[in-house]
Enzyme design. Structure first.
Site, mmCIF file in Angstrom:
data_model
loop_
_atom_site.group_PDB
_atom_site.id
_atom_site.type_symbol
_atom_site.label_atom_id
_atom_site.label_comp_id
_atom_site.label_asym_id
_atom_site.label_seq_id
_atom_site.Cartn_x
_atom_site.Cartn_y
_atom_site.Cartn_z
ATOM 1 C CG ASP A 9 22.387 16.219 -54.644
ATOM 2 O OD1 ASP A 9 23.269 16.960 -55.135
ATOM 3 O OD2 ASP A 9 21.218 16.194 -55.070
ATOM 4 C CB SER A 10 26.645 18.721 -50.365
ATOM 5 O OG SER A 10 27.854 18.460 -51.056
ATOM 6 C CB THR A 11 25.445 23.642 -51.948
ATOM 7 O OG1 THR A 11 25.705 23.731 -50.534
ATOM 8 C CG2 THR A 11 23.934 23.605 -52.169
ATOM 9 C CG ASP A 12 30.233 24.564 -54.883
ATOM 10 O OD1 ASP A 12 30.971 23.648 -55.253
ATOM 11 O OD2 ASP A 12 29.513 25.230 -55.657
ATOM 12 C CG HIS A 29 20.297 14.440 -60.570
ATOM 13 N ND1 HIS A 29 19.638 15.473 -61.198
ATOM 14 C CD2 HIS A 29 20.569 14.897 -59.316
ATOM 15 C CE1 HIS A 29 19.514 16.493 -60.369
ATOM 16 N NE2 HIS A 29 20.086 16.170 -59.225
ATOM 17 C CD GLU A 81 16.860 20.018 -48.806
ATOM 18 O OE1 GLU A 81 17.233 21.113 -48.330
ATOM 19 O OE2 GLU A 81 17.507 19.384 -49.658
ATOM 20 C CD GLN A 88 24.198 32.155 -50.197
ATOM 21 O OE1 GLN A 88 23.430 31.427 -49.582
ATOM 22 N NE2 GLN A 88 25.265 31.679 -50.826
#
Length: 284
Positions: free
Chosen positions: A156-159, A62, A106, A31
């Site tokens: 709070d994740s990405t896709d 947020h 994280e 990526q």
């Protein structure tokens, strides 16, 4: 020449943002990570063209993913944030004086370091808050293995592609459910239901097996194209999504909050779902 960063996350749809100045770029596996400046949205971070955060509208995402569960609950002392390396979610959580401990997990310490250097407005010093317990680990493994429990868990994740995919599984949700204190709330980001309906339906199906009450609420974030975003909401306390506006306003005032998107009225209205979104929930 002017550079445009093009997002092609959704089949049949592309959106582009003008990059007046590229501040940082490097490959991440297969990526492309790029941080750039846009005249409308300020600094924008994109991974393989997919917008992750922007200085201009991050407050909407947020604020809504933080203040809705915390003020619905009303007595939050401990919070777990899974992901959120840019620090925006942390910034909003530590604004609540009642919160005694925030655990943030994280997977990549470099994300935190990068965000503090290049996107300092997003965290706004929140990483220095003494209530923070920053854990560098895989969020799914942490939730599976920890003995700690929490009043609110914010995912709070990405896709659900690549490393973020595991945070959308039934196994992860099941482990998260076991880490909630009685009456606790689990909230998740579930994309844009007009374009990513299966994502919301999958989460709601899992929540339906785990919680006495499961639903979603909505907020419109300009850079996430395709309509309002959905945030999953799971709890065993069926009263939490129906807290009166007057009660929310009192909690908001006592917390000393000042927000740009969230209001007690928006909080209640966010649970009023359009027909097509309700159909996705019913399908679950």
């Amino acid at each position: 020449m002017t550079e445009w960063v093009t997002e092609a996350l959704h089949d049949g749809l592309r959106s582009s943002f003008r990059a007046d100045r590229v501040l940082y770029r490097r490959p991440v596996g297969q990526q492309d990570l790029v941080l750039y400046e846009n005249p409308k949205f300020g600094r924008m971070l994109a991974l393989d063209g997919v917008t992750q955060v922007t200085e201009a509208d991050e407050f909407i995402y947020h604020e809504m993913l933080t203040h809705v569960p915390l003020l619905a609950h009303g007595e939050v002392r401990s919070v777990l944030i899974v992901g959120g390396g840019d620090g925006g979610m942390l910034r909003e959580v530590v604004r609540h004086r009642s919160v005694e401990r925030v655990t943030m997990v994280e997977i990549d310490e470099g994300v935190v370091t990068f965000s503090q250097e290049y996107l300092p407005k997003v965290s706004d010093g929140a990483f220095d808050d003494p209530r923070l317990d920053l854990v560098i680990a895989d969020g799914a493994e942490f939730v599976r293995d920890t003995e700690r429990t929490f009043d609110v868990i914010i995912v709070d994740s990405t896709d659900p592609v690549g490393p973020g995919e595991v945070l959308f599984t039934d196994h992860f949700y099941g482990h998260a459910r076991r880490r909630l204190n009685p009456g606790g709330v689990l909230v998740t980001q579930n994309g844009v239901p007009f374009l990513q309906g299966a994502e919301l339906t999958g989460t709601m199906r899992a929540f339906g097996q785990l919680f006495a009450d499961r639903t979603c609420y909505l907020a419109t974030v300009p850079t996430y194209v395709g309509g309002p975003m959905a945030f999953g909401f799971g709890t065993d306390d069926k009263s939490l999504r129906r807290v009166a506006v007057e009660t929310l306003a009192d909690r908001y005032r006592k917390a000393g909050l000042s927000t740009r998107y969230y209001t007690p009225e928006v909080h209640r209205a966010a649970f009023a779902l359009p027909g097509y979104v309700q159909e996705l929930l019913d399908a679950a």
